[in-house]
Every structure is written in C-alpha cells, then in structure tokens.
Write a protein that holds these residues in place. Structure first.
Motif, PDB file in Angstrom:
ATOM      1  N   ARG A 126       7.164  30.637  18.031  1.00 56.29           N
ATOM      2  CA  ARG A 126       7.062  29.255  18.502  1.00 56.29           C
ATOM      3  C   ARG A 126       6.440  28.314  17.470  1.00 56.29           C
ATOM      4  NH1 ARG A 126       5.573  29.573  25.007  1.00 56.29           N
ATOM      5  NH2 ARG A 126       7.283  30.996  25.567  1.00 56.29           N
ATOM      6  N   ASP A 127       6.338  28.758  16.212  1.00 57.38           N
ATOM      7  CA  ASP A 127       5.873  27.881  15.141  1.00 57.38           C
ATOM      8  C   ASP A 127       6.960  26.863  14.818  1.00 57.38           C
ATOM      9  OD1 ASP A 127       3.542  29.343  14.993  1.00 57.38           O
ATOM     10  OD2 ASP A 127       4.231  30.595  13.331  1.00 57.38           O
ATOM     11  N   LYS A 128       6.549  25.712  14.322  1.00 55.50           N
ATOM     12  CA  LYS A 128       7.516  24.670  13.956  1.00 55.50           C
ATOM     13  C   LYS A 128       8.465  25.220  12.893  1.00 55.50           C
ATOM     14  CE  LYS A 128       8.530  20.285  14.808  1.00 55.50           C
ATOM     15  NZ  LYS A 128       7.650  19.179  14.446  1.00 55.50           N
ATOM     16  N   ASP A 129       9.747  25.024  13.083  1.00 55.83           N
ATOM     17  CA  ASP A 129      10.732  25.594  12.169  1.00 55.83           C
ATOM     18  C   ASP A 129      11.370  24.517  11.303  1.00 55.83           C
ATOM     19  OD1 ASP A 129      13.694  25.016  13.502  1.00 55.83           O
ATOM     20  OD2 ASP A 129      12.071  25.115  14.973  1.00 55.83           O
ATOM     21  N   LEU A 130      11.927  24.954  10.186  1.00 51.99           N
ATOM     22  CA  LEU A 130      12.483  24.039   9.195  1.00 51.99           C
ATOM     23  C   LEU A 130      13.638  23.212   9.759  1.00 51.99           C
ATOM     24  CD1 LEU A 130      12.480  23.068   6.242  1.00 51.99           C
ATOM     25  CD2 LEU A 130      14.048  24.952   5.718  1.00 51.99           C
ATOM     26  N   LEU A 131      14.527  23.836  10.510  1.00 49.81           N
ATOM     27  CA  LEU A 131      15.685  23.121  11.051  1.00 49.81           C
ATOM     28  C   LEU A 131      15.244  21.962  11.940  1.00 49.81           C
ATOM     29  CD1 LEU A 131      18.802  23.083  11.216  1.00 49.81           C
ATOM     30  CD2 LEU A 131      18.616  24.597  13.209  1.00 49.81           C
ATOM     31  N   THR A 132      14.274  22.210  12.809  1.00 47.15           N
ATOM     32  CA  THR A 132      13.762  21.150  13.685  1.00 47.15           C
ATOM     33  C   THR A 132      13.094  20.047  12.882  1.00 47.15           C
ATOM     34  OG1 THR A 132      13.449  22.694  15.521  1.00 47.15           O
ATOM     35  CG2 THR A 132      12.190  20.652  15.592  1.00 47.15           C
ATOM     36  N   MET A 133      12.293  20.430  11.879  1.00 48.45           N
ATOM     37  CA  MET A 133      11.615  19.434  11.034  1.00 48.45           C
ATOM     38  C   MET A 133      12.624  18.520  10.345  1.00 48.45           C
ATOM     39  SD  MET A 133       8.743  21.701   9.070  1.00 48.45           S
ATOM     40  CE  MET A 133       7.529  22.697   9.938  1.00 48.45           C
ATOM     41  N   LEU A 134      13.691  19.115   9.800  1.00 50.60           N
ATOM     42  CA  LEU A 134      14.685  18.323   9.074  1.00 50.60           C
ATOM     43  C   LEU A 134      15.463  17.409  10.005  1.00 50.60           C
ATOM     44  CD1 LEU A 134      16.007  21.049   6.605  1.00 50.60           C
ATOM     45  CD2 LEU A 134      14.467  19.149   6.079  1.00 50.60           C
ATOM     46  N   LYS A 135      15.780  17.892  11.199  1.00 48.13           N
ATOM     47  CA  LYS A 135      16.465  17.039  12.173  1.00 48.13           C
ATOM     48  C   LYS A 135      15.599  15.836  12.542  1.00 48.13           C
ATOM     49  CE  LYS A 135      19.459  20.375  14.555  1.00 48.13           C
ATOM     50  NZ  LYS A 135      19.737  21.026  15.858  1.00 48.13           N
ATOM     51  N   GLU A 136      14.318  16.081  12.784  1.00 52.82           N
ATOM     52  CA  GLU A 136      13.410  14.987  13.141  1.00 52.82           C
ATOM     53  C   GLU A 136      13.295  13.984  12.001  1.00 52.82           C
ATOM     54  OE1 GLU A 136       9.813  16.986  14.203  1.00 52.82           O
ATOM     55  OE2 GLU A 136      10.531  17.554  16.208  1.00 52.82           O
ATOM     56  N   ASP A 137      13.268  14.495  10.760  1.00 52.67           N
ATOM     57  CA  ASP A 137      13.165  13.619   9.599  1.00 52.67           C
ATOM     58  C   ASP A 137      14.431  12.770   9.438  1.00 52.67           C
ATOM     59  OD1 ASP A 137      11.882  12.815   6.999  1.00 52.67           O
ATOM     60  OD2 ASP A 137      13.702  13.734   6.210  1.00 52.67           O
ATOM     61  N   LEU A 138      15.594  13.386   9.623  1.00 50.96           N
ATOM     62  CA  LEU A 138      16.848  12.641   9.525  1.00 50.96           C
ATOM     63  C   LEU A 138      16.925  11.542  10.585  1.00 50.96           C
ATOM     64  CD1 LEU A 138      19.411  15.538   8.903  1.00 50.96           C
ATOM     65  CD2 LEU A 138      18.810  13.712   7.290  1.00 50.96           C
ATOM     66  N   LYS A 139      16.474  11.861  11.777  1.00 49.43           N
ATOM     67  CA  LYS A 139      16.505  10.896  12.876  1.00 49.43           C
ATOM     68  C   LYS A 139      15.681   9.655  12.530  1.00 49.43           C
ATOM     69  CE  LYS A 139      15.665  10.622  17.875  1.00 49.43           C
ATOM     70  NZ  LYS A 139      17.057  10.331  18.260  1.00 49.43           N
ATOM     71  N   VAL A 140      14.513   9.885  11.904  1.00 51.33           N
ATOM     72  CA  VAL A 140      13.628   8.773  11.545  1.00 51.33           C
ATOM     73  C   VAL A 140      14.167   8.017  10.331  1.00 51.33           C
ATOM     74  CG1 VAL A 140      11.330   8.171  10.709  1.00 51.33           C
ATOM     75  CG2 VAL A 140      11.589   9.848  12.547  1.00 51.33           C
ATOM     76  N   ARG A 141      14.506   8.751   9.277  1.00 53.55           N
ATOM     77  CA  ARG A 141      14.922   8.104   8.026  1.00 53.55           C
ATOM     78  C   ARG A 141      16.214   7.324   8.176  1.00 53.55           C
ATOM     79  NH1 ARG A 141      16.537  10.794   3.855  1.00 53.55           N
ATOM     80  NH2 ARG A 141      16.584  12.924   4.699  1.00 53.55           N
ATOM     81  N   VAL A 161      20.801  25.053   1.588  1.00 51.47           N
ATOM     82  CA  VAL A 161      21.749  23.988   1.890  1.00 51.47           C
ATOM     83  C   VAL A 161      22.011  23.953   3.391  1.00 51.47           C
ATOM     84  CG1 VAL A 161      23.733  25.507   1.392  1.00 51.47           C
ATOM     85  CG2 VAL A 161      24.048  23.012   1.408  1.00 51.47           C
ATOM     86  N   PHE A 162      22.043  22.744   3.952  1.00 55.06           N
ATOM     87  CA  PHE A 162      22.382  22.506   5.346  1.00 55.06           C
ATOM     88  C   PHE A 162      23.575  21.557   5.400  1.00 55.06           C
ATOM     89  CE2 PHE A 162      17.957  23.673   5.346  1.00 55.06           C
ATOM     90  CZ  PHE A 162      17.771  24.403   6.511  1.00 55.06           C
ATOM     91  N   ALA A 163      24.337  21.623   6.490  1.00 52.57           N
ATOM     92  CA  ALA A 163      25.501  20.754   6.665  1.00 52.57           C
ATOM     93  C   ALA A 163      25.161  19.605   7.606  1.00 52.57           C
ATOM     94  CB  ALA A 163      26.675  21.555   7.227  1.00 52.57           C
ATOM     95  N   LYS A 164      25.497  18.386   7.204  1.00 57.09           N
ATOM     96  CA  LYS A 164      25.225  17.220   8.040  1.00 57.09           C
ATOM     97  C   LYS A 164      26.416  16.843   8.913  1.00 57.09           C
ATOM     98  CE  LYS A 164      22.896  13.791   6.213  1.00 57.09           C
ATOM     99  NZ  LYS A 164      22.482  12.736   5.241  1.00 57.09           N
ATOM    100  N   THR A 165      27.563  17.500   8.685  1.00 58.44           N
ATOM    101  CA  THR A 165      28.740  17.273   9.528  1.00 58.44           C
ATOM    102  C   THR A 165      29.337  18.621   9.917  1.00 58.44           C
ATOM    103  OG1 THR A 165      30.286  17.195   7.649  1.00 58.44           O
ATOM    104  CG2 THR A 165      29.264  15.109   8.322  1.00 58.44           C
ATOM    105  N   SER A 166      30.073  18.629  11.026  1.00 56.91           N
ATOM    106  CA  SER A 166      30.699  19.878  11.467  1.00 56.91           C
ATOM    107  C   SER A 166      31.770  20.336  10.481  1.00 56.91           C
ATOM    108  CB  SER A 166      31.304  19.706  12.861  1.00 56.91           C
ATOM    109  OG  SER A 166      32.233  18.637  12.884  1.00 56.91           O
ATOM    110  N   LYS A 167      32.450  19.389   9.828  1.00 54.29           N
ATOM    111  CA  LYS A 167      33.451  19.740   8.814  1.00 54.29           C
ATOM    112  C   LYS A 167      32.788  20.487   7.649  1.00 54.29           C
ATOM    113  CE  LYS A 167      36.532  16.681   7.361  1.00 54.29           C
ATOM    114  NZ  LYS A 167      37.126  15.517   6.631  1.00 54.29           N
ATOM    115  N   ALA A 168      31.672  19.950   7.181  1.00 55.61           N
ATOM    116  CA  ALA A 168      30.955  20.599   6.080  1.00 55.61           C
ATOM    117  C   ALA A 168      30.424  21.965   6.513  1.00 55.61           C
ATOM    118  CB  ALA A 168      29.814  19.715   5.601  1.00 55.61           C
ATOM    119  N   ALA A 169      29.943  22.065   7.743  1.00 57.20           N
ATOM    120  CA  ALA A 169      29.403  23.336   8.241  1.00 57.20           C
ATOM    121  C   ALA A 169      30.487  24.408   8.258  1.00 57.20           C
ATOM    122  CB  ALA A 169      28.827  23.154   9.641  1.00 57.20           C
TER     123      ALA A 169
END
Length: 229
Positions: A30-45, A69-77
């Motif tokens: 239940r520690d904060k995970d990287l995927l959640t952190m990056l999503k929250e950052d993208l939402k703000v930025r 590397v992470f995908a920002k679109t389903s096509k890229a994923a």
C-alpha cells in the motif's frame, strides 16, 4: 512538484527515471507507487479533467532505479507492448557484482520458475513444467576491490531475471538481499540500475535512446569516471 526526473515526454510517451525503493504499481504494501504518482503529476501539469491514462508496458523491481517508458495513449501502449513481446526494445542495465566473472563477455541462458509463496525465482531444468527461458548478455566494464561493474543487455523480461542469472554464475549483485544473502550486509541497496532504453518511437517511427546514470554513492562511486555511452 513531483521529484522524479523526466527523461523525455511528448503526446505519446513519458520516459522517467524511477527512484529506488518505490513500487512501479500498487501492491500489498500500500505504499505510494510510481504509476499513481505520474498520473497525478500529469493531471496537474496538463490540467486534465477526470482520469488520466498512462499505460504500464514494462516493470522494474522495487529496489531498482533507472530509465522507464510509459505510454500516454492507448495506441502507444499497444505498440510498445508489441515491441516488448518481439524484443525490439533494447534495455541496458548497469550492475555491480561480487567478484570478477571468468568471461569478460558472455550470453547467459537459464530457465526460471517463480515461486508464489515467497515471491522468489529459481533456476530450474528446461523440462520443468512452469519454466520460462531467460536470456541476457553481459560485458565486464571494470573490476575493483573485489567487485565488477557490468553492462547487461536484457533479451527477455522475466521477474528478477538479472538478479537470479548473475547469482547462478557465482557473482550475485552487490546489496541483493534475496539472491546474494551470504555476501550482503542487511540494509545495503541493490546495485542494479536501468541505464538505457533504445526503441523506435511508436508513432513517429524515429529511433530514440534515453539514458540514466546511477547515484554517486557506494559502490557506484568506485567508478566515478563512468560516462554516458
């Protein structure tokens, strides 16, 4: 402000330097995970309303840091996942191991089985019903004070693969609490770093290469003159 280095970003990709000891995605800790952190950052930025899409296409073990590397679109994923499956993304690591391997360069092939009870991976016979083939190649870059700095090129993406395969050669990773207990002091940080990613951009089809260097601390700082290569 998110304290995670962004190595590259466009409309389709987000490439970052994963900090050590952070899980890539939510787990039982239940520690904060990287995927959640990056999503929250993208939402703000990017001032995005609602849920933010970010596709996870590969993983790093919790104690390991470096380029992801992470995908920002389903096509890229979809296209990145296919590249991972076809092994066309080059993933290079830096590793510090105990001792000096006899061969300066070699390809390692093992068959690995992951036990579910203790989240531990074992090298087994190719005939094992649940064995999965694991392949990597390494090069010894330098040796000093009973340890060696290796460049590792990963061909398959099995759980704990580099850690288990190098341990099987008699040269476990510095600080590996799971596969090198007999040589590891409790509390040591594992010396494995995702150094570089090389891939074709999933949309623009251009070659891309990003790099990340490990922190300037022991044992990495035994090789202070290490350069980007």
């Amino acid at each position: 402000m998110l304290d995670i280095s962004i190595l590259y970003e466009d409309n389709h990709l987000l490439m970052v330097e994963k900090p050590v000891n952070i899980p890539v995605q939510a787990d039982s800790s239940r520690d904060k995970d990287l995927l959640t952190m990056l999503k929250e950052d993208l939402k703000v930025r990017h001032q995005k309303p609602g849920n933010v899409y970010l596709g996870l296409v590969h993983r790093l073990d919790r104690p390991v840091g470096g380029a992801m590397v992470f995908a920002k679109t389903s096509k890229a994923a979809s296209r990145l996942s296919d590249m991972i499956r076809r092994q066309t993304i080059e993933r290079r690591y830096l590793a510090v191991v105990h001792g000096t391997p006899k061969l300066k360069k070699a390809e390692l092939v093992h068959y690995l089985y992951k036990g579910k009870r203790k989240n531990q991976v074992f090298s087994v016979s190719p005939n094992h019903s649940n064995a999965k083939k694991a392949v990597l190649d390494y090069e010894v870059l330098a040796s000093k004070k009973g340890m060696s700095l290796l460049s590792v090129n990963l061909h398959t993406g099995r759980p704990h693969q580099i850690r288990v395969q190098l341990s099987e050669t008699g040269h476990p990773l510095f600080g590996d609490q799971k596969y090198g207990q007999h040589l590891t002091v409790p509390g040591e940080q594992i010396a494995l770093w995702a150094h570089a990613l090389s891939l074709e951009h999933p949309v623009r089809k251009e070659p891309m290469d990003v790099q990340s260097l490990p922190p300037n601390q022991y044992p990495w700082n035994l090789w202070r003159d290490m350069k980007r290569s």
